[in-house]
Design a protein around this motif. Structure first.
Motif, PDB file in Angstrom:
ATOM      1  N   SER A  97       0.863  -1.178   0.000  1.00 38.90           N
ATOM      2  CA  SER A  97       0.000   0.000   0.000  1.00 38.90           C
ATOM      3  C   SER A  97       0.897   1.225   0.000  1.00 38.90           C
ATOM      4  O   SER A  97       2.038   1.170   0.458  1.00 38.90           O
ATOM      5  CB  SER A  97      -0.891   0.012   1.250  1.00 38.90           C
ATOM      6  OG  SER A  97      -1.690   1.184   1.285  1.00 38.90           O
ATOM      7  N   ASP A 107       0.393   6.999   2.239  1.00 44.73           N
ATOM      8  CA  ASP A 107      -0.848   7.725   2.529  1.00 44.73           C
ATOM      9  C   ASP A 107      -2.022   6.768   2.695  1.00 44.73           C
ATOM     10  O   ASP A 107      -2.898   6.991   3.530  1.00 44.73           O
ATOM     11  CB  ASP A 107      -1.141   8.740   1.418  1.00 44.73           C
ATOM     12  CG  ASP A 107      -0.148   9.907   1.425  1.00 44.73           C
ATOM     13  OD1 ASP A 107       0.478  10.156   2.478  1.00 44.73           O
ATOM     14  OD2 ASP A 107      -0.005  10.560   0.376  1.00 44.73           O
ATOM     15  N   GLY A 108      -2.033   5.694   1.907  1.00 43.13           N
ATOM     16  CA  GLY A 108      -3.078   4.685   2.038  1.00 43.13           C
ATOM     17  C   GLY A 108      -3.073   4.043   3.414  1.00 43.13           C
ATOM     18  O   GLY A 108      -4.127   3.796   4.006  1.00 43.13           O
ATOM     19  N   ASN A 128      -4.258   6.680   6.010  1.00 42.48           N
ATOM     20  CA  ASN A 128      -5.718   6.831   5.884  1.00 42.48           C
ATOM     21  C   ASN A 128      -6.444   5.632   6.458  1.00 42.48           C
ATOM     22  O   ASN A 128      -7.493   5.780   7.103  1.00 42.48           O
ATOM     23  CB  ASN A 128      -6.115   7.045   4.424  1.00 42.48           C
ATOM     24  CG  ASN A 128      -5.722   8.422   3.925  1.00 42.48           C
ATOM     25  OD1 ASN A 128      -5.573   9.358   4.701  1.00 42.48           O
ATOM     26  ND2 ASN A 128      -5.539   8.535   2.621  1.00 42.48           N
ATOM     27  N   ARG A 129      -5.907   4.425   6.228  1.00 42.68           N
ATOM     28  CA  ARG A 129      -6.518   3.204   6.768  1.00 42.68           C
ATOM     29  C   ARG A 129      -6.581   3.285   8.295  1.00 42.68           C
ATOM     30  O   ARG A 129      -7.605   3.000   8.903  1.00 42.68           O
ATOM     31  CB  ARG A 129      -5.715   1.982   6.330  1.00 42.68           C
ATOM     32  CG  ARG A 129      -6.262   0.686   6.876  1.00 42.68           C
ATOM     33  CD  ARG A 129      -5.317  -0.491   6.595  1.00 42.68           C
ATOM     34  NE  ARG A 129      -5.845  -1.666   7.214  1.00 42.68           N
ATOM     35  CZ  ARG A 129      -5.745  -1.960   8.517  1.00 42.68           C
ATOM     36  NH1 ARG A 129      -5.113  -1.157   9.327  1.00 42.68           N
ATOM     37  NH2 ARG A 129      -6.276  -3.054   9.013  1.00 42.68           N
ATOM     38  N   ASN A 155      -9.033   6.039   9.559  1.00 43.57           N
ATOM     39  CA  ASN A 155     -10.442   5.721   9.336  1.00 43.57           C
ATOM     40  C   ASN A 155     -10.909   4.487  10.112  1.00 43.57           C
ATOM     41  O   ASN A 155     -12.059   4.072   9.982  1.00 43.57           O
ATOM     42  CB  ASN A 155     -10.710   5.523   7.837  1.00 43.57           C
ATOM     43  CG  ASN A 155     -10.584   6.829   7.076  1.00 43.57           C
ATOM     44  OD1 ASN A 155     -10.935   7.878   7.578  1.00 43.57           O
ATOM     45  ND2 ASN A 155     -10.053   6.764   5.874  1.00 43.57           N
ATOM     46  N   SER A 156     -10.029   3.899  10.902  1.00 44.84           N
ATOM     47  CA  SER A 156     -10.396   2.696  11.645  1.00 44.84           C
ATOM     48  C   SER A 156     -10.962   3.060  13.017  1.00 44.84           C
ATOM     49  O   SER A 156     -10.814   4.190  13.487  1.00 44.84           O
ATOM     50  CB  SER A 156      -9.179   1.787  11.816  1.00 44.84           C
ATOM     51  OG  SER A 156      -8.222   2.411  12.653  1.00 44.84           O
ATOM     52  N   ASN A 188      -1.469  -6.097  -3.507  1.00 49.38           N
ATOM     53  CA  ASN A 188      -1.821  -4.707  -3.258  1.00 49.38           C
ATOM     54  C   ASN A 188      -3.123  -4.685  -2.466  1.00 49.38           C
ATOM     55  O   ASN A 188      -4.123  -5.253  -2.906  1.00 49.38           O
ATOM     56  CB  ASN A 188      -1.973  -3.932  -4.573  1.00 49.38           C
ATOM     57  CG  ASN A 188      -2.191  -2.455  -4.322  1.00 49.38           C
ATOM     58  OD1 ASN A 188      -3.064  -2.062  -3.564  1.00 49.38           O
ATOM     59  ND2 ASN A 188      -1.389  -1.639  -4.960  1.00 49.38           N
ATOM     60  N   GLU A 222      -4.412  -1.685  -1.015  1.00 50.97           N
ATOM     61  CA  GLU A 222      -4.944  -0.331  -0.899  1.00 50.97           C
ATOM     62  C   GLU A 222      -6.355  -0.229  -1.476  1.00 50.97           C
ATOM     63  O   GLU A 222      -6.602  -0.622  -2.617  1.00 50.97           O
ATOM     64  CB  GLU A 222      -4.014   0.654  -1.601  1.00 50.97           C
ATOM     65  CG  GLU A 222      -4.350   2.094  -1.280  1.00 50.97           C
ATOM     66  CD  GLU A 222      -3.216   3.048  -1.569  1.00 50.97           C
ATOM     67  OE1 GLU A 222      -3.469   4.247  -1.503  1.00 50.97           O
ATOM     68  OE2 GLU A 222      -2.088   2.613  -1.848  1.00 50.97           O
ATOM     69  N   ASN A 223      -7.242   0.321  -0.676  1.00 54.32           N
ATOM     70  CA  ASN A 223      -8.644   0.547  -1.054  1.00 54.32           C
ATOM     71  C   ASN A 223      -9.357  -0.727  -1.489  1.00 54.32           C
ATOM     72  O   ASN A 223     -10.292  -0.665  -2.291  1.00 54.32           O
ATOM     73  CB  ASN A 223      -8.737   1.610  -2.162  1.00 54.32           C
ATOM     74  CG  ASN A 223      -8.184   2.942  -1.720  1.00 54.32           C
ATOM     75  OD1 ASN A 223      -8.414   3.373  -0.602  1.00 54.32           O
ATOM     76  ND2 ASN A 223      -7.427   3.579  -2.587  1.00 54.32           N
ATOM     77  N   LYS A 224      -8.936  -1.872  -0.972  1.00 58.72           N
ATOM     78  CA  LYS A 224      -9.595  -3.138  -1.311  1.00 58.72           C
ATOM     79  C   LYS A 224     -10.344  -3.668  -0.104  1.00 58.72           C
ATOM     80  O   LYS A 224      -9.927  -3.485   1.041  1.00 58.72           O
ATOM     81  CB  LYS A 224      -8.570  -4.179  -1.761  1.00 58.72           C
ATOM     82  CG  LYS A 224      -7.999  -3.927  -3.130  1.00 58.72           C
ATOM     83  CD  LYS A 224      -7.138  -5.097  -3.552  1.00 58.72           C
ATOM     84  CE  LYS A 224      -6.521  -4.883  -4.906  1.00 58.72           C
ATOM     85  NZ  LYS A 224      -5.571  -5.955  -5.235  1.00 58.72           N
ATOM     86  N   ASP A 225     -11.423  -4.366  -0.370  1.00 56.36           N
ATOM     87  CA  ASP A 225     -12.213  -5.013   0.657  1.00 56.36           C
ATOM     88  C   ASP A 225     -11.423  -6.188   1.238  1.00 56.36           C
ATOM     89  O   ASP A 225     -10.728  -6.888   0.507  1.00 56.36           O
ATOM     90  CB  ASP A 225     -13.525  -5.495   0.011  1.00 56.36           C
ATOM     91  CG  ASP A 225     -14.416  -6.183   0.995  1.00 56.36           C
ATOM     92  OD1 ASP A 225     -14.391  -7.437   1.036  1.00 56.36           O
ATOM     93  OD2 ASP A 225     -15.138  -5.479   1.732  1.00 56.36           O
TER      94      ASP A 225
END
Length: 170
Positions: free
Chosen positions: A102, A105-106, A109-110, A113-114, A153, A155-158
Motif C-alpha cells: 500500500s 498515505d493509504g 488513511n486506513r 479511518n479505523s 496490493n 490499498e482501497n480493497k475489501d
C-alpha cells in the motif's frame, strides 16, 4: 522451504493482523502475531519495550522470535509480523512471504479511518513522527518487494477480496 506457513509482511498499519484474522476465518489455518509473541515474552507492550530498552533490543527479540518460529511452527500457520520483521535472515525458512503493499498515505488513511484510530497510532512508536515514518517507508518498500514470494496490493480493497486473492495465490 517445504513449510506451508504464510508470513505477512508490510509496513506498520497496513493491516497484517486484520488480514491474518480474515484468512483464519476463511481457511483451516491458525494465526499468530510476532508482536504479540514478543509482548508475551517480555510482559510489556511494544511501545514500552522501545521506550525502556530501545529499538536494537526489540530487533534482538524479533530475531529470537524468528528462530523459535523456524524451529517450532512447521505448517498451516499464518504469521503476521511487525513492520521490520522482514529483515530476519531465516524468514524464508519459516514460510512463504506475502508482502501486503500500500502507499504510505493509504496506510495512514486506513489507520485514521479505523475504530480506535488514535489508540492505533499511539501504539506504533515509529509512527509518532509521520515525516520520519515516511522516510522509513520509502526505504523499506524495495526491501519488502525483494524478499516477498507474493505481493498483494491491499490499498482501497475489501478485506474479503484481499483474503481471496491470497488464498488463490497460495
Amino acid at each position: 522451504m517445504n513449510k506451508s506457513n504464510i508470513i505477512l509482511i508490510g509496513f506498520m498499519g497496513v493491516g497484517k493482523g486484520t488480514i491474518a484474522r480474515s484468512l483464519v476465518k476463511n481457511s483451516s489455518m491458525f494465526a499468530i502475531d510476532t508482536d504479540d509473541l514478543i509482548e508475551s515474552m517480555e510482559n510489556q507492550k511494544i511501545k514500552k519495550i522501545f521506550e525502556v530498552n530501545g529499538e536494537a533490543y526489540f530487533r534482538a527479540l524479533e530475531k529470537k522470535c524468528a528462530l523459535w518460529l523456524e524451529d517450532n511452527i512447521k505448517n498451516n500457520t499464518i504469521i503476521s509480523t511487525g513492520g521490520g520483521f522482514y529483515k530476519q535472515e531465516n524468514i524464508k525458512q519459516i514460510g512463504k512471504v506475502i508482502y501486503l503493499q500500500s502507499s504510505f498515505d493509504g496506510i495512514i488513511n486506513r489507520i485514521k479511518n479505523s475504530e480506535n484510530a488514535q489508540k492505533k497510532l499511539k501504539k506504533r512508536p515509529l509512527l509518532q513522527n509521520l515525516e520520519e515514518a515516511k522516510k522509513l517507508y520509502n526505504i523499506r518498500v524495495s526491501e519488502y518487494e525483494a524478499i516477498a514470494d507474493i505481493t498483494v496490493n491491499v490499498e482501497n480493497k475489501d478485506i474479503i477480496d484481499i483474503t481471496n486473492e491470497i488464498l488463490k495465490n497460495i
